[in-house]
Design an enzyme around this catalytic site. Structure first.
Site, PDB file in Angstrom:
ATOM      1  N   GLY A 365       0.815  -1.200   0.000  1.00 56.03           N
ATOM      2  CA  GLY A 365       0.000   0.000   0.000  1.00 56.03           C
ATOM      3  C   GLY A 365       0.853   1.256   0.000  1.00 56.03           C
ATOM      4  O   GLY A 365       2.088   1.186   0.116  1.00 56.03           O
ATOM      5  N   PRO A 366       0.216   2.429  -0.119  1.00 59.76           N
ATOM      6  CA  PRO A 366       0.956   3.694  -0.162  1.00 59.76           C
ATOM      7  C   PRO A 366       1.698   3.949   1.146  1.00 59.76           C
ATOM      8  O   PRO A 366       1.382   3.354   2.181  1.00 59.76           O
ATOM      9  CB  PRO A 366      -0.146   4.739  -0.382  1.00 59.76           C
ATOM     10  CG  PRO A 366      -1.336   3.976  -0.841  1.00 59.76           C
ATOM     11  CD  PRO A 366      -1.231   2.615  -0.260  1.00 59.76           C
ATOM     12  N   PRO A 367       2.693   4.850   1.124  1.00 58.85           N
ATOM     13  CA  PRO A 367       3.413   5.184   2.356  1.00 58.85           C
ATOM     14  C   PRO A 367       2.477   5.811   3.388  1.00 58.85           C
ATOM     15  O   PRO A 367       1.546   6.531   3.058  1.00 58.85           O
ATOM     16  CB  PRO A 367       4.467   6.205   1.891  1.00 58.85           C
ATOM     17  CG  PRO A 367       4.593   5.995   0.429  1.00 58.85           C
ATOM     18  CD  PRO A 367       3.258   5.539  -0.052  1.00 58.85           C
ATOM     19  N   GLY A 370       0.352   2.642   7.656  1.00 57.82           N
ATOM     20  CA  GLY A 370       0.446   1.849   8.884  1.00 57.82           C
ATOM     21  C   GLY A 370       0.928   0.436   8.693  1.00 57.82           C
ATOM     22  O   GLY A 370       0.648  -0.428   9.523  1.00 57.82           O
ATOM     23  N   LYS A 371       1.699   0.160   7.626  1.00 56.29           N
ATOM     24  CA  LYS A 371       2.146  -1.216   7.364  1.00 56.29           C
ATOM     25  C   LYS A 371       3.131  -1.697   8.431  1.00 56.29           C
ATOM     26  O   LYS A 371       2.980  -2.780   8.983  1.00 56.29           O
ATOM     27  CB  LYS A 371       2.782  -1.280   5.969  1.00 56.29           C
ATOM     28  CG  LYS A 371       1.850  -0.905   4.828  1.00 56.29           C
ATOM     29  CD  LYS A 371       2.508  -1.081   3.479  1.00 56.29           C
ATOM     30  CE  LYS A 371       3.660  -0.133   3.249  1.00 56.29           C
ATOM     31  NZ  LYS A 371       3.241   1.290   3.236  1.00 56.29           N
ATOM     32  N   THR A 372       4.139  -0.869   8.705  1.00 55.42           N
ATOM     33  CA  THR A 372       5.165  -1.278   9.671  1.00 55.42           C
ATOM     34  C   THR A 372       4.599  -1.352  11.085  1.00 55.42           C
ATOM     35  O   THR A 372       4.847  -2.319  11.820  1.00 55.42           O
ATOM     36  CB  THR A 372       6.351  -0.295   9.615  1.00 55.42           C
ATOM     37  OG1 THR A 372       6.827  -0.206   8.268  1.00 55.42           O
ATOM     38  CG2 THR A 372       7.479  -0.763  10.511  1.00 55.42           C
ATOM     39  N   SER A 688      -6.284   3.473 -18.242  1.00 52.71           N
ATOM     40  CA  SER A 688      -7.574   3.780 -17.602  1.00 52.71           C
ATOM     41  C   SER A 688      -8.140   5.138 -18.016  1.00 52.71           C
ATOM     42  O   SER A 688      -9.281   5.456 -17.672  1.00 52.71           O
ATOM     43  CB  SER A 688      -7.434   3.717 -16.081  1.00 52.71           C
ATOM     44  OG  SER A 688      -6.524   4.696 -15.635  1.00 52.71           O
ATOM     45  N   LYS A 731      -9.247   5.610  -6.391  1.00 53.64           N
ATOM     46  CA  LYS A 731      -9.898   6.553  -7.313  1.00 53.64           C
ATOM     47  C   LYS A 731     -11.232   7.053  -6.744  1.00 53.64           C
ATOM     48  O   LYS A 731     -11.558   8.250  -6.830  1.00 53.64           O
ATOM     49  CB  LYS A 731     -10.114   5.879  -8.671  1.00 53.64           C
ATOM     50  CG  LYS A 731      -8.812   5.589  -9.414  1.00 53.64           C
ATOM     51  CD  LYS A 731      -9.063   4.814 -10.695  1.00 53.64           C
ATOM     52  CE  LYS A 731      -7.761   4.540 -11.446  1.00 53.64           C
ATOM     53  NZ  LYS A 731      -7.949   3.763 -12.675  1.00 53.64           N
TER      54      LYS A 731
END
Length: 782
Positions: A365-367, A370-372, A688, A731
């Site tokens: 996902g984008p920076p 909350g991944k880390t 797209s 989007k």
């Protein structure tokens, strides 16, 4: 063969012109020098007998081959030899004769005479030249000094030799004596014998002496160094033995013995796997035979430290209380329902089947989404240790697998190092930024990760340093990535990808109030009573000062306001502050991002599309205009190849279906069309935008304005079909943020609405289409 100085002189005029010749293979006799010889050939013994019965004078010459190996002895002899007087001769039992001969003078062979069993030669006696002069005296003085140094450095040479050299007044005799004494080859000695000019002879001898002196000095230096090293080692050995004896008297044990005993106890207590146990015992046995000062001792002890500190059997107990896990996850993160659901499922499986292998999850996902922090939260909810390593920029395979022990300073790879830090064999292990791994001549780290991230293989992961398998199957591996495309397909196949999409504005407000604002208040030493934010102020920060899918910039802007308030409170200007909508610009400056609504132009030829970026969704405006010309199509705005092809396909579809669209069929014959996508400094690509480009062109050519508050996305074909695209959630959120009320999406993307929050779905009218005609009817009317 040794040579000596002789005190008896001969008059060369008394020497006969025809001499019997005795060949020598490995020696050269100089005038005035004596030489012991052993004669074994029958012919040579007959020669000596006849000489002893006459005047005892013979000729001695150097031969290139031994007499017994030479078919033509006279061809192998050098042309210059030495006349000699036989001082002593003794017969031996085995038909041999021992001689002691003294050199008389040099001669040159005129011709060899045959007729006897031994060689005879007609000779011409050589008279020396260049025996007087200052140069000769200088050469003599220099040679005497050099020879004295050689005598001092040569343990096998009597010290009297230097004094003998000083007593010699004749330069020729001095040169011959030194040449006969120093260690040189027979070829070099023969060369000196053949030099008639004494000055040249002295120069040649000086060269030979200098070379011999360099060898002796170098050998003496090496001997001194070796002797010094040996003395030092002997002294150290003696002192260690003394120390050992003193310790034994005091009842103390040697440090090395104590260390080896400690390793044996650790190995026994660790209950190592069979392979690791064999390797550890082998290293301990090697260590016991090494000296502590040895470099290998440190290598072996470091290796044993790693083996005995790794958690081979140590595990933390999992928290299998699903309600408690859910509570911890909800405390740490707002939203992210899919990820939380997957973690709950894992715990449920572990509860039913404890021996199940850990999953390999990939949070993409984008920076700032909350991944880390989610990985750390999962570890806390399960009660496991958490280990994180960043793979961004890693290009060396040894970072993953470690270096072999043969390298200086070798260490295990980051995986084994992380396991050791965790002190358990089942931590939550986060591999951050796996899409940023590179590769070069040092190997491909992503290929090394294939074994680590494969549950079917990682139960026996082999690190190059350990060289024994380590079980990683109990570890929960979590990887993070901003983009999935750079990850090699084989590596991606081993991971279960969970998409962490961007947050809606309402979610960001909730997260800011629950997590970001309290965290920044604490970081800046502020209390809740000193600073508060209204909901409108938080919304203004989100919409006017940040443009992101995640939360990092939002937290930075909140931190900016906290710093501004903290400085005023510290200066005692204010005691507390309540940030409202109008106060935001006072701390953060003018609004940075205007609403996309203001960018819309209600004129034919302008359509609004939706684009996906790694930072979230964006609105994309397509502008088309026509001018007089002839079949010209201009595309600007840094468009990629795929987007250019979409524009060409849209124009071809319109030309093929012009009549049904209400457009003049030959419109392109006298028209140039220019399509521009604003934000021209930003590269754009992807299929797209095809639907948006086609709608903008039809709007331009029919002079109809596109419906207000309408945006669209989708790929087109020449047949007028609308194909599905990616990034639907990002989007839709971008459209919602901009206040769009109507969206046109491909029919095949209808299933993706499950990811859209209910609040957003309620505020937008969705139209799902599979043909371009339907898009044009919704956007332009029938």
């Amino acid at each position: 063969m040794t040579e000596q100085k002789l005190s008896i002189d001969f008059d060369t005029r008394q020497i006969p012109k025809v001499l019997p010749v005795l060949p020598l293979f490995d020696a050269v006799l100089f005038p005035k020098m004596v030489l012991p010889l052993v004669v074994i050939q029958n012919e040579s013994i007959q020669l000596v007998d006849e000489a002893m019965s006459k005047n005892r004078i013979i000729g001695v010459m150097l031969s290139d081959k031994p007499a017994k190996e030479s078919d033509h002895p006279d061809d192998d002899l050098h042309k210059v030899g030495t006349s000699a007087f036989i001082f002593k001769m003794a017969k031996m039992e085995d038909n041999k004769a021992q001689l002691l001969v003294q050199g008389i003078g040099r001669f040159r062979v005129k011709e060899f005479i045959k007729g006897k069993p031994y060689l005879q030669a007609s000779v011409e006696h050589i008279k020396e030249i260049g025996t007087k002069g200052k140069e000769t005296e200088a050469l003599m003085s220099n040679l005497i000094n050099l020879f004295a140094r050689i005598v001092g450095l040569s343990p096998g040479m009597p010290p009297e030799m230097g004094a003998i050299a000083k007593s010699i007044q004749d330069p020729g005799i001095l040169a011959d004596m030194v040449a006969a004494t120093i260690n040189s080859t027979v070829e070099e000695k023969q060369k000196v014998l053949e030099l008639v000019d004494v000055r040249k002879r002295l120069k040649e001898i000086t060269r030979m002496v200098n070379y011999q002196l360099e060898i002796l000095e170098l050998g003496n230096k090496i001997q001194s160094q070796v002797k010094g090293d040996m003395d030092k080692r002997q002294r150290e050995y003696y002192l260690r033995e003394q120390l050992k004896a003193i310790r034994e008297e005091l009842g103390e044990k040697d440090e090395t013995t104590v260390e080896i005993e400690e390793y044996k106890i650790k190995i026994k207590e660790k209950n190592l796997p069979e392979t690791a146990l064999k390797e550890a015992e082998r290293e301990v046995n090697r260590l016991s035979r090494m000296h502590p000062s040895s470099a290998e001792y440190t290598v072996a002890s470091t290796y044993l430290d790693w083996l005995t500190t790794l958690p081979w059997n140590e595990s933390t107990k999992d928290n299998l209380d699903i309600k408690k896990v859910r509570k911890v996850l909800d405390e740490d993160h707002f939203g992210l329902e899919k990820v939380k659901k997957r973690v709950i499922e894992y715990i449920a499986v572990r509860k039913l089947k404890p021996e199940s292998k850990g999953p390999i999850l990939c949070f993409a996902g984008p920076p700032g989404t909350g991944k880390t922090s989610l990985g750390r939260s999962i570890a806390r909810s399960l009660g496991r240790k958490f280990v994180r390593i960043s793979l961004g920029g890693v290009r060396d395979e040894a970072e993953i697998r470690g270096h072999r022990r043969t390298y200086i300073g070798a260490l295990p790879g980051r995986i084994i190092q992380g396991i050791r830090r965790a002190e358990s064999n089942n931590p939550v292990f986060m591999l951050d930024e796996i899409d940023k791994v590179g590769s070069d001549f040092r190997g491909d780290p992503s290929a090394a990760l294939l074994e680590v991230l494969d549950p079917e293989q990682n139960f026996s992961f082999s690190d190059n340093y350990l060289d024994v398998p380590f079980d990683l199957s109990k570890v929960i591996f979590i990887t993070t990535a901003n983009l999935l495309d750079p990850i090699p397909p084989a590596l991606k196949d081993r991971m279960e990808v969970l998409q962490l999409l961007g947050y809606t504005e309402d979610e960001k407000i909730d997260i800011a109030n629950r997590y970001l604002i309290p965290r920044q208040l604490d970081a800046h030493g502020l209390k809740r009573s000193q600073l508060s934010f209204t909901k409108g102020a938080t919304r203004r920060i989100i919409s006017g000062y940040t443009r992101e899918a995640g939360l990092r910039n939002l937290e930075r802007e909140i931190a900016n306001i906290c710093r501004g308030v903290a400085s005023k409170i510290a200066e005692e200007i204010i005691k507390s502050a309540a940030i409202k909508v109008d106060d935001v610009s006072r701390y953060l400056g003018p609004v940075r991002f205007a609403s996309e609504q203001s960018a819309r132009v209600s004129t034919p030829g302008v359509a609004m599309g939706l684009a996906w970026t790694q930072f979230g969704g964006e609105l994309l405006f397509i502008e088309a205009t026509a001018m007089k010309g002839k079949k010209g199509l201009t595309l600007t705005g840094q468009l990629g190849d795929v987007m250019k092809e979409s524009a060409t396909a849209a124009l071809s579809f319109i030309r093929a279906n012009a009549s049904s669209l209400g457009i003049r069929e030959d419109f392109f014959e006298d028209t140039d069309i220019h399509i521009h996508v604003p934000a021209g400094a930003i590269p754009k690509d992807g299929p797209s935008a095809g639907v948006t480009i086609l709608t903008a062109l039809v709007s331009l050519l029919t002079k109809k304005t596109i419906r207000k508050n309408l945006a669209m996305t989708g790929e087109i074909t020449l047949r007028g079909m609308v194909l599905p695209v990616g990034g639907i959630k990002e989007k839709v959120l971008a459209a919602h943020r901009a206040g769009i009320k109507t969206l046109i999406l491909p029919k095949w993307n209808e299933k993706d609405l499950e990811d859209i929050p209910a609040k957003v779905r309620e505020k937008i009218e969705f139209h799902f289409v599979d043909k371009m005609v339907e898009v044009l009817e919704i956007a332009l009317g029938k």
